[in-house]
Scaffold this motif. Structure first.
Motif, PDB file in Angstrom:
ATOM      1  N   ALA A 269      44.387 137.601  32.246  1.00 49.10           N
ATOM      2  CA  ALA A 269      44.821 136.534  31.341  1.00 49.10           C
ATOM      3  C   ALA A 269      44.338 136.554  29.747  1.00 49.10           C
ATOM      4  CB  ALA A 269      44.133 135.197  31.797  1.00 49.10           C
ATOM      5  N   LEU A 270      43.229 137.098  29.502  1.00 51.70           N
ATOM      6  CA  LEU A 270      42.777 137.233  28.036  1.00 51.70           C
ATOM      7  C   LEU A 270      43.658 138.041  27.471  1.00 51.70           C
ATOM      8  CD1 LEU A 270      40.303 136.610  26.347  1.00 51.70           C
ATOM      9  CD2 LEU A 270      39.127 138.396  26.996  1.00 51.70           C
ATOM     10  N   TRP A 271      44.016 139.194  28.176  1.00 53.37           N
ATOM     11  CA  TRP A 271      44.966 140.127  27.346  1.00 53.37           C
ATOM     12  C   TRP A 271      46.212 139.648  27.134  1.00 53.37           C
ATOM     13  CZ3 TRP A 271      44.718 144.825  25.249  1.00 53.37           C
ATOM     14  CH2 TRP A 271      43.745 145.351  25.522  1.00 53.37           C
ATOM     15  N   TYR A 272      46.833 138.748  27.889  1.00 52.01           N
ATOM     16  CA  TYR A 272      48.038 138.021  27.824  1.00 52.01           C
ATOM     17  C   TYR A 272      48.097 137.023  26.734  1.00 52.01           C
ATOM     18  CZ  TYR A 272      52.362 135.504  28.849  1.00 52.01           C
ATOM     19  OH  TYR A 272      53.609 135.035  28.520  1.00 52.01           O
ATOM     20  N   ILE A 273      46.996 136.295  26.815  1.00 54.88           N
ATOM     21  CA  ILE A 273      47.115 134.975  25.841  1.00 54.88           C
ATOM     22  C   ILE A 273      46.668 135.794  24.315  1.00 54.88           C
ATOM     23  CG2 ILE A 273      45.769 133.269  25.228  1.00 54.88           C
ATOM     24  CD1 ILE A 273      47.624 132.498  27.483  1.00 54.88           C
ATOM     25  N   GLY A 274      45.765 136.564  24.352  1.00 53.31           N
ATOM     26  CA  GLY A 274      45.477 137.181  22.832  1.00 53.31           C
ATOM     27  C   GLY A 274      46.608 137.933  22.533  1.00 53.31           C
ATOM     28  N   SER A 275      47.015 138.839  23.412  1.00 52.60           N
ATOM     29  CA  SER A 275      48.462 139.499  22.847  1.00 52.60           C
ATOM     30  C   SER A 275      49.494 138.438  22.182  1.00 52.60           C
ATOM     31  CB  SER A 275      48.965 140.314  23.662  1.00 52.60           C
ATOM     32  OG  SER A 275      50.318 141.010  23.400  1.00 52.60           O
ATOM     33  N   LEU A 276      49.681 137.434  23.007  1.00 51.67           N
ATOM     34  CA  LEU A 276      50.721 136.650  22.627  1.00 51.67           C
ATOM     35  C   LEU A 276      50.499 135.945  21.458  1.00 51.67           C
ATOM     36  CD1 LEU A 276      53.219 134.860  23.553  1.00 51.67           C
ATOM     37  CD2 LEU A 276      51.777 133.387  24.393  1.00 51.67           C
ATOM     38  N   PHE A 277      49.239 135.512  21.296  1.00 52.88           N
ATOM     39  CA  PHE A 277      49.106 134.637  19.910  1.00 52.88           C
ATOM     40  C   PHE A 277      49.251 135.708  18.733  1.00 52.88           C
ATOM     41  CE2 PHE A 277      46.417 131.357  22.454  1.00 52.88           C
ATOM     42  CZ  PHE A 277      47.422 130.473  21.904  1.00 52.88           C
TER      43      PHE A 277
ATOM     44  N   LEU B  75      54.169 143.875  23.466  1.00 59.24           N
ATOM     45  CA  LEU B  75      54.285 143.292  24.850  1.00 59.24           C
ATOM     46  C   LEU B  75      54.348 144.298  26.051  1.00 59.24           C
ATOM     47  CD1 LEU B  75      55.070 141.012  26.964  1.00 59.24           C
ATOM     48  CD2 LEU B  75      57.458 141.391  26.250  1.00 59.24           C
ATOM     49  N   TRP B  76      54.920 145.588  25.851  1.00 55.46           N
ATOM     50  CA  TRP B  76      54.959 146.542  26.869  1.00 55.46           C
ATOM     51  C   TRP B  76      53.455 147.022  26.961  1.00 55.46           C
ATOM     52  CZ3 TRP B  76      53.723 151.900  26.038  1.00 55.46           C
ATOM     53  CH2 TRP B  76      54.064 152.476  27.063  1.00 55.46           C
ATOM     54  N   PHE B  77      52.848 147.428  25.876  1.00 58.65           N
ATOM     55  CA  PHE B  77      51.351 147.803  25.958  1.00 58.65           C
ATOM     56  C   PHE B  77      50.424 146.911  26.661  1.00 58.65           C
ATOM     57  CE2 PHE B  77      47.035 148.101  24.054  1.00 58.65           C
ATOM     58  CZ  PHE B  77      46.785 149.270  24.338  1.00 58.65           C
ATOM     59  N   THR B  78      50.682 145.654  26.341  1.00 55.38           N
ATOM     60  CA  THR B  78      50.025 144.752  27.020  1.00 55.38           C
ATOM     61  C   THR B  78      49.993 144.675  28.569  1.00 55.38           C
ATOM     62  OG1 THR B  78      49.787 143.260  25.234  1.00 55.38           O
ATOM     63  CG2 THR B  78      49.301 141.999  27.175  1.00 55.38           C
ATOM     64  N   SER B  79      51.343 144.766  28.898  1.00 52.25           N
ATOM     65  CA  SER B  79      51.684 144.644  30.285  1.00 52.25           C
ATOM     66  C   SER B  79      51.090 145.885  31.250  1.00 52.25           C
ATOM     67  CB  SER B  79      52.896 144.827  30.515  1.00 52.25           C
ATOM     68  OG  SER B  79      53.790 143.705  30.120  1.00 52.25           O
ATOM     69  N   LYS B  80      50.892 147.052  30.401  1.00 56.08           N
ATOM     70  CA  LYS B  80      50.257 148.162  30.917  1.00 56.08           C
ATOM     71  C   LYS B  80      48.857 147.907  31.194  1.00 56.08           C
ATOM     72  CE  LYS B  80      53.515 151.281  31.940  1.00 56.08           C
ATOM     73  NZ  LYS B  80      53.763 151.878  32.946  1.00 56.08           N
ATOM     74  N   LYS B  81      48.246 147.339  30.030  1.00 58.67           N
ATOM     75  CA  LYS B  81      46.560 147.184  30.004  1.00 58.67           C
ATOM     76  C   LYS B  81      46.379 146.091  31.318  1.00 58.67           C
ATOM     77  CE  LYS B  81      44.201 149.024  27.236  1.00 58.67           C
ATOM     78  NZ  LYS B  81      43.277 150.138  27.570  1.00 58.67           N
ATOM     79  N   MET B  82      47.067 145.049  31.277  1.00 59.46           N
ATOM     80  CA  MET B  82      46.661 144.184  32.160  1.00 59.46           C
ATOM     81  C   MET B  82      46.543 144.581  33.822  1.00 59.46           C
ATOM     82  SD  MET B  82      49.103 140.733  30.853  1.00 59.46           S
ATOM     83  CE  MET B  82      49.535 140.294  32.526  1.00 59.46           C
ATOM     84  N   LEU B  83      47.417 145.572  33.885  1.00 63.17           N
ATOM     85  CA  LEU B  83      47.436 146.071  35.344  1.00 63.17           C
ATOM     86  C   LEU B  83      45.881 146.576  35.646  1.00 63.17           C
ATOM     87  CD1 LEU B  83      50.647 147.948  35.560  1.00 63.17           C
ATOM     88  CD2 LEU B  83      49.981 145.607  36.451  1.00 63.17           C
TER      89      LEU B  83
END
Length: 99
Positions: free
Chosen positions: A39-47, A25-33
């Motif tokens: 949205a693709l990072w968030y949804i993909g990471s979530l699943f 989750l932390w890595f995804t939050s950094k990459k999303m910036l």
């Protein structure tokens, strides 16, 4: 297998799942910036994170509420570890100059 050893292994497994989940989750939050499509990072990471976590809980629970709760304890402990490791060291207040 010795019950104490199995309990410790399940606790360690839950901690690993927590580190994977919250670290991801932390890595995804950094990459999303910096991403063009956050949205693709968030949804993909979530699943991926939820899928791995649910499979891990199912596997380590072994149809036993005791092992499931011990795994959950390790997961929660890992949350506090990740939050502490990723905390910003020092935050300086923003000053606004009134002119």
């Amino acid at each position: 297998m010795n019950d104490l050893l199995m309990t410790l292994l399940v606790l360690l497994g839950g901690s690993c799942l927590g580190l994977l989940f919250f670290g991801g989750l932390w890595f995804t939050s950094k990459k999303m910036l910096d991403s063009k499509n956050p949205a693709l990072w968030y949804i993909g990471s979530l699943f991926i994170r939820v899928g791995i976590t649910l499979l891990g809980f199912y596997y380590m629970g072994q149809h036993s509420l005791k092992y499931m709760l011990i795994c959950l304890l390790g997961f929660i402990i890992a949350r506090f570890v990740v939050v502490r490791m990723t905390k910003i060291k020092e935050m300086k207040p923003i000053t606004i100059d009134k002119q």
